[in-house]
Each structure stands twice: as structure tokens, then as C-alpha cells.
Design an enzyme around this catalytic site. Structure first.
Site, PDB file in Angstrom:
ATOM      1  N   CYS A 168       6.522   1.621   1.247  1.00  0.00           N
ATOM      2  CA  CYS A 168       6.172   0.784   0.483  1.00  0.00           C
ATOM      3  C   CYS A 168       5.472   1.495  -1.012  1.00  0.00           C
ATOM      4  O   CYS A 168       4.863   2.464  -0.914  1.00  0.00           O
ATOM      5  CB  CYS A 168       5.279  -0.380   0.610  1.00  0.00           C
ATOM      6  SG  CYS A 168       5.927  -1.203   2.018  1.00  0.00           S
ATOM      7  N   ASN A 225       0.345   0.020   1.321  1.00  0.00           N
ATOM      8  CA  ASN A 225       1.341   1.018   1.821  1.00  0.00           C
ATOM      9  C   ASN A 225       0.709   1.524   2.838  1.00  0.00           C
ATOM     10  O   ASN A 225      -0.541   2.015   2.720  1.00  0.00           O
ATOM     11  CB  ASN A 225       1.444   1.803   0.371  1.00  0.00           C
ATOM     12  CG  ASN A 225       2.086   3.072   0.995  1.00  0.00           C
ATOM     13  OD1 ASN A 225       1.552   4.317   0.160  1.00  0.00           O
ATOM     14  ND2 ASN A 225       3.301   3.145   1.779  1.00  0.00           N
ATOM     15  N   GLY A 226       1.340   1.891   3.934  1.00  0.00           N
ATOM     16  CA  GLY A 226       0.638   2.452   5.060  1.00  0.00           C
ATOM     17  C   GLY A 226       0.988   2.008   6.504  1.00  0.00           C
ATOM     18  O   GLY A 226       1.927   1.056   6.483  1.00  0.00           O
ATOM     19  N   GLY A 229      10.705   1.678  -1.876  1.00  0.00           N
ATOM     20  CA  GLY A 229      11.107   0.478  -1.259  1.00  0.00           C
ATOM     21  C   GLY A 229      12.076  -0.589  -1.836  1.00  0.00           C
ATOM     22  O   GLY A 229      11.561  -1.094  -2.954  1.00  0.00           O
ATOM     23  N   TYR A 264       9.101  15.008   0.142  1.00  0.00           N
ATOM     24  CA  TYR A 264      10.251  14.118  -0.075  1.00  0.00           C
ATOM     25  C   TYR A 264      10.126  12.723  -0.805  1.00  0.00           C
ATOM     26  O   TYR A 264      10.857  12.456  -1.593  1.00  0.00           O
ATOM     27  CB  TYR A 264      10.957  13.945   1.153  1.00  0.00           C
ATOM     28  CG  TYR A 264      12.064  12.710   1.188  1.00  0.00           C
ATOM     29  CD1 TYR A 264      13.333  13.314   0.461  1.00  0.00           C
ATOM     30  CD2 TYR A 264      11.839  11.424   1.846  1.00  0.00           C
ATOM     31  CE1 TYR A 264      13.980  11.974   0.554  1.00  0.00           C
ATOM     32  CE2 TYR A 264      12.804  10.476   1.820  1.00  0.00           C
ATOM     33  CZ  TYR A 264      14.008  10.641   0.863  1.00  0.00           C
ATOM     34  OH  TYR A 264      14.876   9.811   0.941  1.00  0.00           O
TER      35      TYR A 264
END
Lengths: 455, 455, 455, 455
Positions: free
Chosen positions: C9, C112-113, C38, C252
């Protein structure tokens, strides 16, 4: 899915003196009122910015089509079409109005009807160099028109139509002109109405009602009304014939609140029900309709016979065209999904069940079974039309004779086949007695007397 | 949205000896590989059950079109088309392949290219009785073909094509025959490949790669390959001319992994970048491309100049064609949404920025501004093509001369207009040095030497 | 479809002093810039008419979501979320932001996580009377918060977060307040930027660039910024730990034009490529990237080694998430559909092929095969990260150890498995040398040193 | 759009002994039969692969929902819901069944009804730590249940329900158990039926008919049937009260082919029409219904009075919920689009127009106007229910008292307001005479006697 004949489309058009912000909305509403005549696709053309624009969508007028309609544009002419998928393919490429750029300018055409010799005409035209991109009959008319050498558009169109033998009511739009056309037998309905600053044309008068247009009259057989800038001028095809109006419009197709061919649909159907009561020989306790096709005739039957009307079958209106059966098993539910019996009305009763017609008999068979399972003692089927023994080639979608139950069985055999205790049809003479001007109608699907040579 | 010339479509076809369950999948994949040549609509025809069927959808090959593809059907011939909306309207009615029923049978046509005299040809045909239902140039070809009196289809087609002057590569499907056609100047690309039991045809060889077809060769100018049941036979148009292959295919249109006109797109673009480096007169610290159009030329510039290549602009690939700006304000974000500068690459640098061409200059102006705001000390724009001074009438969608920045300004003025410190174009001679057979190409958009008379 | 680890996300938020007609547009643009983090669903909440409203859609920010965004509304606060489907189901019910009505008011949360002990925490809360309606980890936080007896919202939130152990960057919206949160190890990125009259928060700085916000800094580990009416106030979680920033963001996940954790992604990747060149022991003729993941490292490799960079694989960007393979056979096309070799770059060459990482090795195997078929003499794979031997529990979607190729094979075995002539990984020490502050990073997926206890 | 009270949902469930490939199809069909009770959204849960799965869609059962139903899965339990948007928002987040993971396991809930003290209960629960994610009343029940400390699920549920005061029929699914629940006054309908190997539960018996289930009986007030693996066990809530069944189900909501509360809807409505005829003091020429709500009562009126029934208004069934008026002007067409008069039935007549009830009077006003314009000499409105003077808090969506025309005007004033020559309501005593067990019904919307304390 259900065993009914079907009309092949509704058409609607408006021509005003001046641009109006209401034109597209009224065009849309008129199409909406004719939704029952065709649910496969909806389309309209209108003249905007000196150009003919066409929009079309699959499905209902109030479906995805709605989202594409430019309600905020001002225009003064437009025509619309609701399409029923006929014998030729349901391919969207056939959705109308179709637009043609030809040597007489750019035109759009919307049609209700059928051309018996379409295949032959098409092959001749192709042999002669014409190219066909759709399977629609109106493409034939465009090609005939294109081949005529006459710079006078009105004359050329009349000449083209005289070579376009068939059953049709047509609306053509050419720039800011709308042209309303009826074949020379007047087989399919088309009425003209008056609105402020202009005219409207509709397959049925309920569409005129919806836009508050005053119903003026049906077009005459072979009449062509050229309507431009608020002025309407009638011309006529050569070789006009005694009218052969489609009786099935009154039996089943048109809405009861409409007038078609100058006849009230409601009144005609009440009369049909009365006639059925007169020829009835069975003792019954209650009269019910197969909704909605038998509703009005059941009323007439009850009035004439004195047997009480009741509502023995409830129809689910949420089916629309979206109900696709997921499994073979669900196919047998088809009638059930649409109709459910009302037990207290049915149980223990000798019933007169009124419907408009019997085509293949498949749906009736399931209805009889459903009523018997709900406790009906006797089920007598009454049809407000004669035995359908012949296919229609004039704009009604019927199966081949091989599939028509009455082309192959007499009423006793039909009763046996569908499980009813008896089956009673109107005779052609009875049906004639239900309308004001019986000699003006076509009864070919009952008696095989086709006014135009067919395949 | 972005200031680029654009090709007008990709075409792909396969013809096999026998029905195969892979044909439709391979047809689909070939179209997918040519998606960059047109994103407006996708369509294919295939021969199934002794009938030509056509399916088309708006949007991408992998969009709603995907859901309509009958992957489980076996077929042996099919053609596909990805469409870019050209000068004529983006109306879906123009989506290809178009199907025509005419006196030579039923055919479908998919085309890449343009007919300079289309309007005049169309008007003549209409005057002569032809009806047009779309705005597509292929409808003209169908009508010419229909008028030819010759029962031999191959001869009739050759005669029709000889009257259909223009820049085109065409695939026609007639039953189980696929016909691949190139105009007599060979302006637009079309390659033939070999697969098991048959042949494939593609605008670019990357489509052949995707279905593991072996690239055999480009079609010759004026070549017509009739391919049926695994047998391919070449014929030729009369009056074949020295080739005038579109150089813009190598400059911008084709994918770098493709071979077009027998030239590696990658190699040609590396050469263009090298030439730019040779003619460069500015001292620069870094070379960057405008992605993705300038990518390969930037590589060549770096190799030749010894100045390090870097990635100074990042492209957002999620835009597609679905990004419609809701407000006028968002319009100015257009370039920003697509490209974002990489600060550490840009800040304090004298930059060589490589792109393929300058059309109106609007996007370049915003790119220069963006780079300067990110800290660029100097921005020198390099274009791997000459000044575009003339409109293309041969299948590339260019604006009118009035809008072409280089038709109205010299490089110094252009630099000023877009805010760059300098602007360097290749000269036509330079560009000629980048391909193997320079005399076979058309440079009309640079030098105005049109091989066919234009409007 | 492709063998990559994936982030879970992107989050974006804005808080202004006053209502603005630009807020929703800017919120939308920020989300658009984080699309690469996402693509499963997109959602935003905003404060309008004294109420929190939430809109969400499946798919891309520029997809159906776009049509639901009320661009014409004025608002002063909002948060947005682009969701990647993580280990827990892709069910739309999990789409964020989620809205909770609880005893501290109404809040929306976007995260996010990942929370390593989510299952255990969830079970405890359920045992204690909490009800869960989704599978999202943020629902856990809402329940912890709800149980805290403290009328001071800020204190209650800090207490809740201190019980919510995990790797997360979170945005919470409570009426016209936006709260930006980082876990106490600072594992996932979150930057704060300044705009006119307010602040913006973004997973990556490219989102700040797009709305012309000035990037101020990363949040500190354990920092909580309460931002209301243009005023931002920082507080901190208790027991803050030495930072353990996710190195995979630099390897990445993040876009090269972004700054995350104060490090330029571009610069870090150039350094990784250079390190790979330094430890390389093979003679090669050309350097190519696997696009786009290996692009920047390939540049560094070329710079350091002096071996020429080239573009040997072309990526088709029209795939998106819509490409669903119709048949099992098409599955093998998967890599081909995405990537196609450029023959003149590959043929006869000893190649250094640069990618970011090897997870399962499935895609790399097909790439090597593709290059060999295109004529590559030798294929040497270089990965700009160490061998991935351990699953991530901190917000990166990795397979189980059993599926990780390097958890089970050494580089020589890996090379054999994927068909390459050699495979070279960076070592953790090498990777540390590529960033400015190596001690601040988490390398757990390489070395298994998890800063938080995991399952 | 139309001036009707509305029910708040239909519920349907099946519990079988063993997995069956028909379960999901039958679940779907049952929902389809209850479509008239709610068209806002459709949802079902079923137990598959040892897990509760939920699917929901906006719109009709035969709309997009259809495409999501996994007809090919075998299951043995499932529940379904058709939702009408009630006083709380039409937000899709409220679509049922809702799924809750709580300390008693995972359950789904589908409800028909309303909880008068919902707001207060919700606030208390939130104060106590509960989190609400929707606006649905069933979320309250889930929280009450979660707070009860009792490992015996059946006991806990009964305890929870006894704290959940309101008017409701509920279906709960817990793994392979279906639980059917009625509140202790039995306000909303719920019938149990028998099918092969199991039981079905439905708001109305027409849903049982459609799947060929045998109607066994209504649930008792306060009854809870736990149904698992083909075995059904009844328990009861404490403190059961004399029944207060919603009379509006018989007046308007339920389909005439259904039995609710053990009463035939058809028979009750015929009786209502008869009573109206008995109390009628006007001379009329014809009886018509406002279709479809007045259909059956009109039949009874005609039977009793001897005045002929006719069909004076035709309803367009293609409206659905998709008709959104594009312009303010089209709003006035609203009634017209739905209903059109049949001129020959109306013209020159003194009419008895039968409808079920008057709420605001807005639609009736337009109907009267429409009939008068079609030539009606006198229009006498008859309502098969008393004056609606009080809002319903028990599951019928009514406006506030301020908007209820009869709360503010007597019949004479109402007649004047809507333009009718007279308006006749049934009295509560009359209505009582129309059902078998009048003492079991709630008439609160007419007389204000609420059995549960309301706001």
C-alpha cells in the site's frame, strides 16, 4: 423465454418549427412509452449543429442508453427506435436508426415491420453492386433510393417506396425534416399527433399522451408525411390498396391505453372477452387472466358471463430481460419465476383462464399444471384470438408452421396437449365483431390470406 | 493529451491449413503486441462454422474486448485490428474490421494507412449510387471492388486496389482466405511470418515474436499475398513504384524490438542518437531521454559522445487512456502526471535531453520548465528527426502546418519558444545515414516531397 | 503473475487551514502518484459538511474510482489509500480507509505496513468482546483505541499505538484533523511536505512533487504529527528504538524519482549497480536491465564497469491488472506478453542482465530462456540485493521460506535452476555501502534479524 | 419517487441435512421472490468449504448480483436479503447479510424490521467500547451478543435478543446452522416451510412456493428456531407478549399470492374492498384500481357494490429503479411515466378509484388530475386503510407526522387538497373486520398505540 408472438419494434419522431431544449427529452419519453414493443436495443437520431447524430445502446431505454442521451442539447427534429430482435440476428449492428450517406444526402431510418421478399431484393441489389453492412431491411430501402435518378428527393423517395413492397411504418430523418411513412396496405400502426410548434409520430398513441401531444389520426395506407419546420405535407404512394391492418396489435401487441388504427385497444379487448363468454359452453366458478396479456379480455368475459373476475396468478415484474437461467434445471422454473398462483382464488374452483393467444402452447401447459397443483378442479383455457395456423411475414415474430400448435392440432388435441379441460378460441368472425371496421384488418396468421406474396 | 504524432492502427492476421484451437488465442496475442499502434478500439474477424464473425470493443485489447473473445472456438483464419482515432471521427462505427456483403461474397477488411483523395473518391462513389455508413477509408475500397465486373475475385481485387491510390497495408478476410496487401509505394509496414501449418501477417515483427512465428520478410511494394489452407501465393499490383517507406515508423511509431521494412528499429534509433551526438555543439554533463520515445536514441547519443546516460524523468504508466481531467486546472498537470523529474540526476546539470521529434512543442515546453524547476543548469533539446514542416497524408496523424512549430519557427526560435537553451534537429541527410537503405524511405513530413498527390 | 515481492500500500493525506476547492483534486493526484504501491483498490476519506465521507473502488485510481470522486466539493482535510492485496484476502471489504464509530468519535484509518502478531491480538480482542468485520490490521488498532479509558484523544491514541506493535506508517483522519504516524522502529516510509496553508503526507515524495508540495522530511521513528487547521504538532511514542527502515523500498518498491527515508532512490540504485560491477568476475559484452525493476542498477553497472548499457528487453505496458489468462496454455506466455527481446542487442552477446532481486526464480528462468533463444551467448544474472532467505513480516508481501529459491539453493544451484551461466547477488555489506546511513535499515529478509518478534 | 410507505427488506434462508447442488440456486430464487420488499441491494451468505462466504451487490437480485452468485457450489445452509433503503442512509456499507467475527464464532445476520431505541442502544454500546462500522441495526445485536458471558451460544443469543427490543424478523447463519427469529410481539412476518431434507424460512410464503417448499406456519412471537443438519428446534424469548402483527403487510407490503401471519393477503384485500363498498355513499359508474397497489381491493369493491370493475390506468413496468430524471421539468412527468389513463374507461364517468393508502397525497393529486384531464366526471378516492396519522417505528418507512397528510387534514380537506370529489378511508374497526384474527395486529400508524416505547 415465454411463448408469445412479438412485435418488431416501436418508432417515434418529432419535428418542430424551431430548436427546443425539450426536443430530446420528449423524444426520449416517447421511446420510453414504446418500450414494450422492443427491449433489445434503443436508439435515436437528432439534428444538431447542422449534422445528424445517432446514439444507440443495447437494452432498455432507461438502461445504459439513458446515460448517453444529450438532454441539454437543443434540436428541432429527431426520431427514435425501440428494437425487438426479429428473425434476423439480434446482432447490435442491426440496431436502428441506421444512418446512410447517399447521393440524396444523409438520412437516418427507423422502421417497424417486415419485407417478405427481403432476401431476394437484397440479393438483386448486391448482384447489382450494392454493399450490405447489416442484416436490417431498412438497408434495402436505402439502396433502392440511392439507385433512383431523380434530384427531387420527395419524388425519389416515393419511387423507392413503391419498389419496397412490404409491411412497414417508417420514420426517416433528413436534416431538419422528418418523414413518416406507411406501406400501401397500412399494415403496421403509426399515428400523428400535434404538439406546440410541431408534430409527433408514434407507433402507439400512449407515446403521444406521455409528451402531452394531441392524437390527430392514424396515417392512411400509403401516406407519406413530409414534416419540416412545423409544416406537414401529405403525399401518397401509387397503387394504394384496401387496408390490411394487423389485428394482432389489438389482440396482444399494443398497450390497452393506446389507440391504434383508430381503435381503442382496451375496448377491442373487452369485446373479445365478451365474445368468448358468449361462445363458452362450460360451467365455471371464476374467471382469471394470464397477466398481463389476458387482463382486459378477462374483464369482458366476466362482464358478459356474470361469472366473478379474480386475480389467480401474480406476475413478478422484476424479471425484465436480465434473467438468464444459470442451469438447465432452472429452465423449468421459468414460468414459475414469472407467475405464481393465488391459492384461495384457485383451490377447488372450475376456472376460466383467459389469455390472448396460443402459439406453441409450452407456457400454457405449465400454467395449467401450476393451477391444478394449486387445487383447481377444472381449467378451461380461453383465447381472445383464433387458432394461429400461419406464420406472419408482416412484422410479427412468429415461429414456423411446424411449431404452431394449432397448425397441427385441433382444439381438443390442444387441450389434451396442454392438460386443460377444454380450450376455446375465438373464430375469425367473432374477432371481426370486436372492432369497429373489421374489413380493414389482416387476419393472415389465422386464415392464411396474405395480401402480399410471401416466401 | 500529449504532443505526439500517431500511427493509424496495427493489423494482424493468421491463415492456417486446418482448424486449430490456438488460432483465436494467437490472433488475440498478435493484436495485444500491436496495442501501441492504436488504443481507441480493438476488433477481430474469424471464420467459424462457415461464416465470418466480427467482434469489436472500445478501448484496449486487454479491456472489455477480452471478455468478448471466444477463445474456445476452433478456426483456421482470422484478422485483427487495433485502432488509433485519426483525422476522421473517433466514432465507434468506424472500428475495424468492417464487414461487407457484396457481389464477390462476404469480406472483412482491416487497414493501416490513409487515402489522400478519400473525400473525392467517396463523393464520386456516392454520386454513382454507393451508400456509406461509416467514415472509414476501407468502405471506399469495398465500393470500388463491388463495381468491378469480373467474377475472378483475385483479378477483381487487384483491379480495385489499383484504383485505390494511397498509403496502406491491408488485411482482407474472405471465408477461409486471408489476403495481405501493400500499396504500390510500400509506405506502411507489413511483415509475413511462418508458423506451423500456416502464415501470419503483422504490422510489426514483435507480434510475430509473441506467437513464436518466424519472421520471413516485409511484403514488397504492391505485393498481394493470397493465403488459403496453408498455401500462400504472391501477386502484384500494376505500376509498382520505387519504395517510399515511412521513416517515422523507425523514428517513433514502431516498438524497438520490432523489425520494420527489414530494418531493426533499435539499431536505427541508436544510429540517430549517435548522429545527434556528432552534430552536437554544446557541452553537457548528462544525457537523458524523454521516456519512452527518446530512450534508444539517448543511448546512442551517450555511446557516441561519451557523456553519461542517466534517467532524469520517470514515467507513470498507469495513465492509459482513462485519465480524463475533471477540471481545467488539472489540464496543466497533464505532463506532470505522466513525467516526474529525478532531482539528483537533474540538479545543477547541463543536460542533453533526447526526444524523437517536435510537433507542436507544447509538451517539450513543459518538460523544459519541469527540468529547470528541478535545478537543471542548461537544457539542450535534441530530436532524433528533422524539423517536421509538413503534414502527413499517408497514415500518420499530424496537425496542420499552421500548428507545426517547425513550419513556422527556426530552431533558435523554437528553443526560445519552449524555453530550452538550444534545440538540435537531425537533418534529412543525417537521418538517411541511420538506416540501411535510405533511398527506400519517404521523408515528406520533413521535405514535403509527397510521392502521391495530396489535397 | 510475476515473481516480485510487493509492497502493501501507499498512503497520502492533506490538512489545510481552510476549505479549498483543490483539496480533493490534490488528494486524488497524490494517490495517483502512489499507484505503483497498490493496484487492488483505491479509497479516500474527506471531511465534508461536518461529516467524514468515504469512497472506495476496486482497481486503479484512474479507473472506476475516478468516476466516484466529488472533485467539485470543498474540503480541508482528507486521506487516501492505494491497496496491494497482501497475505490476507483480496476481499474488497478490506479496502481502506476504514471508518470506525467509537467512543472517541468517528475516525478513518489508512495504513501501509503489517502487524506480525495480528492474529494473536485479534483473537485476544475478540475474546474480550470486540467484533471484527474485516480482515484488515487497522481494525485491531481501532479496537485497542476504543478500550482505552482516556478522554484526551491524543493521549489515548499514543497509548493505543504503544500496544500496536508492528511495522506501519498510518494516516488517521478525525473530523478536520489528520494524524500521521510512524511505528517506533520507523520501518515503513512516510514523508511530510508543506503546501500553501497546510501540510501533506505521503509514502513517497513523488506524490508531494505532483501537487507541488515541498518535501520537508521523513517522519521520525515513533513520531506522531497531529495536524489541524494548518498547525502541525509532533509527539512521540514511548520507547522509541533505533531505526530499522525497510531496505527493500530502495531496492525495488519506491519509484526512482522519490526520496524515502531521506535517501534518493535513484542514487541508491545506481550505487547498487556499481557494486555489482565491482564484484563481477565475468567478461561481458553488454549490460541490460530487466525493465523496469533493474533499470537504474543497470545504469550503475555500466558506468562502473565501462561495459555498454543497452535495451535488450522491451516491456509492454498495456498489461495492467486486467490481463487474465484464458487458458492454461496462455500461462506460459505470461513473461512473453510482458517482455520481448531485442534481437540485435542480444544475438551473439555475453550479457550481464540486471534485476533487483530473485524471489522464486520463475520469471528469471523464462527471461534467461528467452534471451538464449534470441541468440545470447552467455547470460549472467546480477541482482542488486542479497539472497532473499527469509519472509518479511513488516509490510512486504513475500512467499514462505519454502518457496524462496535462495533459502534452498546457493547461487550456483540457482544459476543452474534458472538456466543462467552465473548468478551474482550483492552481499549485505555491499548493500550497506549503497546508502548514506546503513545502520538505520532493516535487512531481515536477507539475514533473518527481525527487530520485532515474529510468528 | 412515488408516495408509498415501504417495507424494510425481505429475508430468506435454507438449512439442509446435507450439501446440495441446488442450495444456492434455491436461495437465489427465494430472494428473487422477495424482490418487491427491497430493491436497493441484494446479498447472501452460505457455508462453503467450512467457511462463511458473503456476496452482495447494489440493485436487483437479477441484476449485477446474479453474475456474482456461485451457482455451481454445493452447500447446505445459506441466508439471503433484499434491502430497502430505510431512514438510515442508503450507503452500500449497510447491505446485508453483515458478517461478524466475535467471541461466539463467525456469524452473518439478515434482518427485516427496526429497533426504535437503536440510537440510544448504539450510543451506550459505543460508550462501552464497541466500534460501529455501519449504520445497520443488526450491528447493535452483534455487539450485545458479544458482551454476553455465556459459552452456550443458544442461551447467549436468547439473552442478547431479550435486550434487543424492537420489531424484527431475523435470520442468523452460524456455520451450518440457520437460526430464525421473531421479536416477542411478532411484529414482522416470517414463515417456516419444509423442503426435502430440510427447512426454509421466508418473509412471505410466495418465496416458499417458488422453491416448491411446503408452507408450514408463521413463527410464533418470540420464537427462535435453531435449524441444523435437517433438525429444527424451537425455543422462545422470555416475556413473550400478545402479538402485534403489522397490518400494513396485508394492506400494501406483501404480495397477494403470499400468506403472512397465517392470513391470505388476497382474501384480506378483497375484504377491504368490500368494506369500502359498504361504507361508500357516492354513486359511481365504474371502479378502477391504482395499479398495482389497489388491484385486489378494487375487485372486492366491485363485487360488493355491483359496480363494474375496469382498468382505467395502465402501469409501465420498465421503470425499475434506474429512471433518474435528468431535468427538473421531467420530475412532473414522474406519475405520467408510471401511469397512463385509458380514455374510453375514464371519459364521462363517475369513478371510484381504489388505492391502499394515502401518505403524503402527492401522487394521488397527480392521478386525480390525470383522470380529470382524461374526461372523468367525478373522482372518488377510496383507501383500503384508515388515515395514516402516525409514523411507524417498527420496520415500515413512513415520513414524519408533519408530512403525513391525514395527520394534518380531515378527509374533506384531503379531498380538496388532492382535487378529488371525495375521499373515503376505512376505519380501524372496518379493517379489523377484514382479517381472521384482528386482535393480533398492530394499528399504531393509524391509532398511535405503539406496543414498544418509541422516540
Amino acid at each position: 423465454m415465454f411463448d408469445k408472438v412479438n412485435d418488431e419494434c416501436g418508432i417515434f419522431g418529432i419535428s418542430l418549427k424551431e430548436n427546443s431544449k425539450d426536443l430530446i427529452e420528449n423524444l426520449y419519453l416517447g421511446m420510453f412509452a414504446l418500450q414494450h414493443r422492443g427491449q433489445e436495443s434503443a436508439g435515436m437520431s437528432y439534428y444538431y449543429n447542422n449534422k445528424l447524430e445517432v446514439i444507440k445502446s443495447k437494452g432498455l431505454v432507461a438502461g445504459t442508453f439513458f446515460d448517453t442521451v444529450p438532454f441539454n442539447r437543443e434540436a428541432k427534429t429527431g426520431i427514435g427506435h425501440t428494437r425487438y430482435p426479429s428473425k434476423y440476428s439480434s446482432n447490435f449492428i442491426n440496431a436502428q436508426p441506421l444512418l446512410f450517406n447517399l447521393n440524396k444526402g444523409t438520412i437516418t431510418i427507423a422502421k417497424n415491420g417486415s419485407i417478405p421478399k427481403a432476401k431476394q431484393l437484397r440479393e438483386e441489389l448486391i448482384r447489382d453492386g450494392a454493399i450490405f453492412q447489416t442484416e436490417s431491411h431498412v438497408e434495402i430501402l436505402a439502396h433502392i433510393l440511392s439507385k433512383i435518378k431523380n434530384d427531387n428527393f420527395e419524388e425519389a423517395l416515393i419511387e423507392a417506396l413503391s419498389k419496397f413492397e412490404g409491411a412497414y411504418s417508417i420514420l426517416i430523418q433528413k436534416d431538419d425534416m422528418v418523414i413518416a411513412i406507411k406501406d400501401r396496405f397500412g399494415i403496421r400502426p403509426l399515428s400523428v399527433g400535434e404538439i406546440e410548434n410541431g408534430y409527433a409520430f408514434a407507433s402507439e398513441t400512449n407515446a403521444l399522451d406521455l409528451i402531452s401531444a394531441k392524437n390527430v389520426r392514424e396515417l392512411e395506407p400509403g401516406e407519406i408525411i413530409f414534416c419540416k419546420e412545423g409544416v406537414a405535407e401529405s403525399k401518397f404512394l401509387p397503387n394504394i390498396q384496401p387496408p390490411k391492418q394487423c389485428i394482432f396489435e389489438l389482440v396482444y401487441i399494443a398497450r390497452p391505453d393506446s389507440t391504434v388504427f383508430g381503435e381503442s385497444v382496451h375496448t377491442a379487448r373487452v369485446n373479445m372477452g365478451k365474445k368468448l363468454a358468449i361462445i363458452n359452453k362450460n360451467e365455471v366458478d371464476v374467471v382469471i387472466a394470464v397477466p398481463d396479456s389476458g387482463n382486459v379480455a378477462a374483464l369482458g368475459f366476466s362482464k358478459e358471463s356474470g361469472v366473478g373476475l379474480d386475480y389467480g396468478l401474480i406476475r413478478n415484474h422484476y424479471i425484465g430481460r436480465t434473467f438468464i437461467r444459470p442451469t438447465q434445471d432452472m429452465r423449468s422454473f421459468a414460468v414459475r419465476i414469472k407467475l405464481n398462483p393465488v391459492k384461495p382464488v384457485v383451490d377447488g374452483k372450475r376456472m376460466a383462464v383467459i389469455d390472448d393467444s396460443l402459439v406453441r402452447g409450452t407456457t400454457s401447459k405449465r400454467i395449467v399444471k401450476m393451477l391444478k397443483e394449486a387445487g383447481a378442479k377444472e381449467v378451461h383455457m380461453f383465447l381472445s384470438s383464433p387458432e394461429v395456423k400461419h406464420s406472419c411475414f408482416f412484422g410479427i415474430d412468429t415461429p414456423t408452421e411446424k411449431e404452431l400448435i394449432s397448425a397441427n392440432k385441433n382444439p381438443e388435441e390442444v387441450a389434451k396437449e396442454i392438460g386443460a379441460d377444454s380450450v376455446t378460441f375465438l373464430r375469425v368472425e367473432d374477432l371481426k365483431g370486436c372492432v369497429k371496421e373489421p374489413d380493414k384488418f389482416c387476419f393472415a396468421c389465422f386464415d392464411g390470406n396474405y395480401c402480399i406474396e410471401v416466401e
